[in-house]
Design an enzyme around this catalytic site. Structure first.
Site, PDB file in Angstrom:
ATOM      1  N   GLU A 160       0.852  -1.188   0.000  1.00 52.88           N
ATOM      2  CA  GLU A 160       0.000   0.000   0.000  1.00 52.88           C
ATOM      3  C   GLU A 160       0.892   1.245   0.000  1.00 52.88           C
ATOM      4  OE1 GLU A 160      -2.695   0.589   3.304  1.00 52.88           O
ATOM      5  OE2 GLU A 160      -4.048   1.740   2.053  1.00 52.88           O
ATOM      6  N   GLY A 167       2.912   1.779  11.239  1.00 50.96           N
ATOM      7  CA  GLY A 167       2.666   0.987  12.447  1.00 50.96           C
ATOM      8  C   GLY A 167       2.335  -0.456  12.092  1.00 50.96           C
ATOM      9  N   ALA A 168       1.510  -0.612  11.077  1.00 51.00           N
ATOM     10  CA  ALA A 168       1.099  -1.948  10.657  1.00 51.00           C
ATOM     11  C   ALA A 168       0.399  -1.861   9.310  1.00 51.00           C
ATOM     12  CB  ALA A 168       0.143  -2.548  11.681  1.00 51.00           C
ATOM     13  N   MET A 169       0.233  -3.016   8.659  1.00 48.98           N
ATOM     14  CA  MET A 169      -0.405  -3.041   7.339  1.00 48.98           C
ATOM     15  C   MET A 169      -1.343  -4.237   7.243  1.00 48.98           C
ATOM     16  SD  MET A 169      -0.809  -1.779   4.387  1.00 48.98           S
ATOM     17  CE  MET A 169      -1.988  -2.524   3.271  1.00 48.98           C
ATOM     18  N   GLU A 170      -2.556  -3.930   6.762  1.00 49.12           N
ATOM     19  CA  GLU A 170      -3.657  -4.890   6.855  1.00 49.12           C
ATOM     20  C   GLU A 170      -3.723  -5.950   5.756  1.00 49.12           C
ATOM     21  OE1 GLU A 170      -3.918  -1.602   6.107  1.00 49.12           O
ATOM     22  OE2 GLU A 170      -5.486  -1.235   4.618  1.00 49.12           O
ATOM     23  N   ASN A 171      -2.616  -6.304   5.103  1.00 54.04           N
ATOM     24  CA  ASN A 171      -2.653  -7.330   4.049  1.00 54.04           C
ATOM     25  C   ASN A 171      -3.603  -8.459   4.452  1.00 54.04           C
ATOM     26  OD1 ASN A 171      -0.186  -5.987   3.035  1.00 54.04           O
ATOM     27  ND2 ASN A 171       0.709  -6.928   4.828  1.00 54.04           N
ATOM     28  N   HIS A 222      -7.259  -2.286  14.807  1.00 53.92           N
ATOM     29  CA  HIS A 222      -7.366  -1.444  13.606  1.00 53.92           C
ATOM     30  C   HIS A 222      -7.168  -2.289  12.336  1.00 53.92           C
ATOM     31  CE1 HIS A 222      -6.671   2.373  11.300  1.00 53.92           C
ATOM     32  NE2 HIS A 222      -5.983   1.535  10.533  1.00 53.92           N
ATOM     33  N   GLU A 223      -6.107  -3.064  12.324  1.00 52.29           N
ATOM     34  CA  GLU A 223      -5.815  -3.834  11.099  1.00 52.29           C
ATOM     35  C   GLU A 223      -6.864  -4.911  10.859  1.00 52.29           C
ATOM     36  OE1 GLU A 223      -3.844  -2.316   9.382  1.00 52.29           O
ATOM     37  OE2 GLU A 223      -2.849  -1.158  10.943  1.00 52.29           O
ATOM     38  N   GLU A 276      -9.533   4.132   6.133  1.00 54.41           N
ATOM     39  CA  GLU A 276      -8.794   4.513   7.342  1.00 54.41           C
ATOM     40  C   GLU A 276      -9.681   5.144   8.414  1.00 54.41           C
ATOM     41  OE1 GLU A 276      -6.192   3.199   7.860  1.00 54.41           O
ATOM     42  OE2 GLU A 276      -5.296   2.769   5.910  1.00 54.41           O
TER      43      GLU A 276
HETATM   44  N1  BES Z   1      -3.082   0.835   5.893  1.00 59.22           N
HETATM   45  C1  BES Z   1      -2.397   1.450   6.960  1.00 59.22           C
HETATM   46  C2  BES Z   1      -0.914   1.479   6.881  1.00 59.22           C
HETATM   47  C3  BES Z   1      -0.263   2.000   5.645  1.00 59.22           C
HETATM   48  C4  BES Z   1      -0.827   2.910   4.824  1.00 59.22           C
HETATM   49  C5  BES Z   1       0.956   1.538   5.328  1.00 59.22           C
HETATM   50  C6  BES Z   1      -0.202   3.315   3.675  1.00 59.22           C
HETATM   51  C7  BES Z   1       1.590   1.964   4.208  1.00 59.22           C
HETATM   52  C8  BES Z   1       0.990   2.835   3.356  1.00 59.22           C
HETATM   53  C9  BES Z   1      -2.733   0.789   8.292  1.00 59.22           C
HETATM   54  O1  BES Z   1      -3.987   0.232   8.351  1.00 59.22           O
HETATM   55  C10 BES Z   1      -2.683   1.858   9.335  1.00 59.22           C
HETATM   56  O2  BES Z   1      -3.497   2.718   9.301  1.00 59.22           O
HETATM   57  N2  BES Z   1      -1.739   1.767  10.250  1.00 59.22           N
HETATM   58  C11 BES Z   1      -1.568   2.739  11.312  1.00 59.22           C
HETATM   59  C12 BES Z   1      -1.854   2.134  12.650  1.00 59.22           C
HETATM   60  C13 BES Z   1      -3.216   2.420  13.153  1.00 59.22           C
HETATM   61  C14 BES Z   1      -3.420   1.889  14.542  1.00 59.22           C
HETATM   62  C15 BES Z   1      -3.628   3.844  13.091  1.00 59.22           C
HETATM   63  C16 BES Z   1      -0.134   3.196  11.282  1.00 59.22           C
HETATM   64  O3  BES Z   1       0.644   2.586  10.573  1.00 59.22           O
HETATM   65  O4  BES Z   1       0.183   4.150  11.967  1.00 59.22           O
HETATM   66 ZN    ZN Z   2      -5.458   1.632   8.624  1.00 57.92          ZN
END
Ligand code: BES
Ligand code: ZN
Length: 963
Positions: free
Chosen positions: A227, A361-365, A397-398, A420
């Site tokens: 993403e 922080g993380a990615m929802e693959n 979240h993920e 998001e």
């Molecule tokens: N989809 C996002 C992460 C993302 C977006 C990664 C675009 C790379 C490119 C993920 O779901 C997300 O929102 N992660 C948050 C954590 C959340 C608890 C708010 C983050 O990474 O901060």
């Molecule tokens: Zn997200």
């Protein structure tokens, strides 16, 4: 060293900057064109220029960019929109002139074979894409970036079709295949491509990550982060969210490694010497940005949900013991969402993987969620409840995305907030299901609502629904508006629809669009249909998503009559930032105004009235003593009152603040400080309001007040009178500091209050607190296993703030050796608290050495140093000096550049700083941080004017109130 990163990816920012050394920027070009028109004698030139202008306008219109005329109206040369030349890599014209792909062929299935070689740091692969021809065509355009493609074969129902031309256009990351003749509608075709690429240390695409095990051996893994637009860096594909398909995968790996994909493995077969070929089950219909695969040597722990989904957490072998909490969260939350959405999680498994190098922080693959280590690992002996809560929030979240985003995906990135915003809203429901007594409803106020209101009160904000075209613009959209405003307006919507209708509306929406795509309007439609009150959700919500900003509702009471008026709220009216967006609703909203009225016995009753794009009035019973707007904080607006009402509210806080919930108290404080910033209220009103805090025992109001008082402190930082402010705040906190003590006990928010107040006391130099904290720091130095995880944060900070260089070095060495990620992060934060600028400068330099500070953590280091008054200028100088590197490392990912820009400039408050920041970003492209630059400039202007307008009033107030 930084050289460790061998980023071979195409760097749009870099190449543009290099180009701009030789070529005039677009506004300059336009001006030159006008000049040459005056030389009417050179008719041919004028005609040529005219044609060129028309061509440029046409090109920009096609690609969705702005026109030359628009560009010249801007004060700042735009580095991110160069003149499109559409020249392919071989010098020929590239015929497809749109960043979006043609829709004539639609992918159905991908069959991917990959062979990553971690030793030689490269990967090779073959992909076969089955597509349906939906419009007769004699060319195909798909995405590919940094891949060397050695062979392409196209067959139409098993008959080869010759590709007569293959062109690549680097800027749009596209490949164009010209066919010998047209393919008729309805045919299925197979495109097979052989490719290879380097496997390098970066943070997006298919990349190399590494970690040190307990024996100090460096181990490697290969991991994906697609993403928003990086799937095309791993295999050629139709990389748009609406081009959904099913994915099959086979991966070659070393026999001592494992491989993971979105779906479970179905077979493993020997493949050459010491290698194994893993084959995976075909995926469901999904978008490319959600595809993921990993080759690593991790250990794992597993459990099952009641519905039978296998849930597994993977982490480095030495850290797998820290994965138990995340596993518990994942199982509980999946079960919660299965019920909440009334749709069972559709895949057979859900993996959670801790990745040592990770940009966000993380990615929802789908089925294979990847996490930064701090977001998934938790060790009760070494991490605080706050760290634990963070793991819960991120996992929740993920997992929310598995429905919102994965099952139903936004049609295009301009509806990113559907992903998001929704996941941010739902993460609270998921976390709540853990029954940890973390008071998530209250935390929404601080973690989501207030950050959204802050960001959205500036002219540099943008509507939730914002058009985006290229990867930079897409990445720029991952911001507080999409996440926090998105979540806040959904929460407001739920509050006026009612939970039952809301839940059935979203469930219907998910069922209707599953395995497919939707736009915002589809969600409103489903919710309107579910509304038993027959609320026209579309009309109401359009005013919140299609215009930026929000209203301030002014409550004016005259005896029993109360008038409610709405107007757009701006923190700073005099901002010179040019607004990018116009409101289609003249900045009027459909406001569901919730208010509480209190009778003379202190009993509150809740009421609601709609302000439908206009004002309203209510009559109060004669026994009503006071009125509080946005009762319960479910609204996305702020509330101002007439002076008399403010005084009554302040009096009530002094007499018995507990008639209000802690959220309502926090809301009053936040609104009062905010209005003092914009000039709607005299700054003495919020200051007066803080006096009751001596008796305030709850976290939220304190945190609101500390944030307002800190803003004032930062503004008067360079004046002697800052000591008066410190004195005032320390006196306010005295009672509570005594009450809370140093023993980690009480509910979560009580613990948060304890660390908040201790931290402020440390910063303001309260002697007894400094002594206690530094004593504990010394004890920890003697025995680093013995420290209260709840308080270690402030103890490390104190040790560095008030310690010697040797103490700093001790913390640094601990930082390098500690394994628990959350503790490592706290040590990293503490290192930025030094008051010695030579140490801070050294620390910043470490940030360039990836053996000390991983690239994923650079922004954290810069921002913590920038947040330290003694490090502010150093951080900004560091950012300027290293901008090219930062742009190169983080130009392809969201969040990082924006946060660096914000973190290194937002505390500035002089005209000089403003001009410097402005000049720097006129000369340097900010890529996905472009909107953050606008915000930073606006913040600096606001800070500068605040001091001029309020400085003296604040100082006089402090002089009379600190004696
Ligand atoms: N989809 C996002 C992460 C993302 C977006 C990664 C675009 C790379 C490119 C993920 O779901 C997300 O929102 N992660 C948050 C954590 C959340 C608890 C708010 C983050 O990474 O901060
Ligand atoms: Zn997200």
């Amino acid at each position: 060293m930084a050289e460790d990163i061998e980023d071979v990816s195409f760097l749009p920012g870099d190449s543009l900057n290099r180009k701009s050394l030789y070529e005039p920027s677009i506004p300059q070009r336009c001006r030159q064109l006008v000049c040459s028109q005056r030389k009417a004698t050179i008719f041919v030139v004028v005609m040529g220029v005219f044609i060129l202008v028309i061509a440029l306008i046409a090109a920009f219109a096609r690609s969705g960019s702005r026109t030359c005329a628009d560009q010249s109206a801007e004060s700042k040369p735009s580095k991110s929109t160069p003149v499109e030349d559409y020249i392919a890599t071989n010098g020929e014209k590239f015929p497809w002139r749109d960043v979006r792909l043609p829709t004539s062929v639609s992918p159905l299935e991908y069959d991917i074979h990959l062979h990553p070689n971690l030793t030689e740091r490269k990967f090779s692969g073959k992909v076969t894409i089955k597509c349906k021809v939906v419009k007769s065509t004699d060319f195909i355009v798909l995405h590919s970036k940094d891949l060397t493609i050695s062979k392409i074969l196209l067959t139409v129902e098993s008959v080869e079709k010759k590709i007569t031309k293959k062109l690549e256009y680097i800027k749009n990351e596209q490949m164009y295949l010209k066919l010998e003749s047209s393919i008729p509608v309805g045919k299925n075709i197979l495109i097979t491509l052989d490719f290879e690429a380097k496997l390098v240390k970066k943070l997006s695409g298919f990349y190399l990550s590494s970690y040190e095990d307990s024996k100090k051996v460096t181990r490697y893994l290969a991991v994906t982060q697609f993403e928003a637009t990086a799937a095309r860096e791993a295999f050629p594909c139709f990389d748009e969210p609406a081009m959904k398909a099913k994915f099959s995968m086979s991966i070659v790996r070393d026999k001592d490694y494992i491989s993971l994909f979105n779906m479970p493995r179905v077979s493993s077969k020997p493949y050459k010497e010491n290698l194994v070929l893993d084959q995976f089950q075909q995926s469901v219909q999904m978008s490319t940005y959600l595809v993921a695969f990993i080759v690593c040597d991790f250990a794992s722990i597993t459990n099952k949900t009641k519905a039978g989904t296998d849930v597994t957490v993977y982490a480095p072998r030495d850290q797998i013991d820290e994965a138990h909490f995340a596993l518990h969260v994942a199982v509980t939350v999946l079960e919660c969402y299965n019920k909440l959405f009334d749709i069972p999680y559709p895949l057979p498994k859900q993996d959670l993987v801790a990745i040592p190098d990770f940009s966000s922080g993380a990615m929802e693959n789908w089925g294979l969620i990847t996490y930064r280590m701090t977001a998934v690992l938790y060790d009760p002996k070494h991490s605080s409840t706050r760290d634990k809560e963070w793991v819960a929030i991120v996992v929740a979240h993920e997992l929310a995305h598995q429905w919102f985003g994965n099952l139903v995906t936004m049609e295009w990135w301009d509806d990113l907030w559907l992903n998001e915003g929704f996941a941010t809203f739902v993460e609270y429901l998921g976390t709540e299901s853990l029954k940890e007594s973390w008071a998530m409803e209250n935390q929404f106020f601080e973690l989501t609502l207030i950050p959204a209101l802050k960001r959205d009160s500036l002219k540099s904000s943008h509507p939730i629904a914002t058009p985006v075209h290229n990867p930079d613009q897409i990445n720029d959209l991952f911001d507080s508006i999409s996440y926090f405003k998105g979540a806040s307006v959904i929460r407001m919507l739920r509050s006026f629809l009612g939970n039952a209708d809301f839940n059935s509306g979203i469930s219907n929406y998910l069922k209707k669009y599953k395995y497919s795509n939707a736009v915002t309007n589809d969600l409103w439609q489903a919710l309107s249909e579910a509304s038993k009150q027959k609320i026209d959700v579309t009309s109401v919500m359009n005013t919140w998503t299609k215009q930026m900003g929000y209203p301030v509702v002014t409550v004016t009471r005259q005896e029993s009559k109360v008038s409610l008026t709405q107007s757009r709220y701006l923190s700073f009216h005099n901002s010179t930032i040019k607004e990018e967006f116009q409101s289609p609703f003249s900045y009027k909203w459909h406001v569901p105004f919730i208010y509480g009225v209190m009778d003379h016995n202190g009993k509150f009753t809740q009421n609601k009235i709609w302000l439908h794009m206009t004002s309203a009035s209510v009559d109060l019973d004669s026994n009503i003593k006071l009125i509080k707007g946005n009762y319960g904080n479910s609204g996305y607006y702020r509330v101002n009152y007439d002076t008399g009402t403010w005084q009554t509210l302040i009096q009530q806080l002094n007499n018995n603040h507990k008639v209000f919930s802690q959220g309502d108290r926090a809301g009053l404080i936040s609104d009062a400080f905010e209005f003092a910033r914009s000039g709607l209220l005299n700054v003495t009103i919020p200051l007066q309001m803080t006096k009751y805090l001596e008796n305030e025992e709850d976290y939220l109001p304190w945190s609101s007040a500390i944030s307002g008082l800190t803003y004032i402190k930062q503004r008067i930082q360079d004046r002697d009178e800052v000591t008066l402010l410190k004195k005032y705040v320390l006196k306010l906190m005295e009672n509570q500091l005594k009450r809370l003590g140093w023993k980690s006990e009480g509910e979560y928010l009580t613990r948060r209050l304890r660390t908040l107040l201790i931290y402020v006391a440390l910063e303001y130099g309260k002697q007894d607190v400094v002594k206690k904290a530094t004593d504990r720091f010394k004890q920890w130095m003697k025995n680093t296993d013995q420290i209260d995880p709840e308080l270690q944060d402030v103890i490390f900070d104190a040790g560095v703030m008030y310690g010697s260089e040797a103490d700093w070095t001790f913390v640094k060495n601990q930082y390098l050796t500690v394994l628990v990620p959350s503790k490592k992060k706290q040590l990293m934060k503490a290192l930025a608290k030094s008051k010695d600028d030579s140490i801070l400068a050294r620390y910043l330099n470490y940030a360039l050495d990836s053996k000390i500070i991983k690239h994923q953590d650079i922004a954290t280091v810069i921002n913590y140093v920038g947040g330290n008054t003694d490090g502010r200028l150093l951080a900004w100088r560091f950012v300027q000096r290293n901008w090219q590197k930062l742009r190169k490392w983080f130009g392809d990912v969201p969040f990082t550049l924006s946060s660096i820009i914000e973190g290194s400039t937002s505390e500035f408050s002089t005209q000089f700083d403003l001009e410097e920041v402005q000049k720097f970003f006129q000369e340097h492209d900010a890529g996905p941080g472009t909107r953050s630059v606008q915000m930073a400039l606006e913040n600096i202007q606001m800070n500068t004017q605040w001091l001029e307008q309020n400085g003296e009033t604040v100082i006089t107030w402090l002089q009379t109130n600190t004696t």
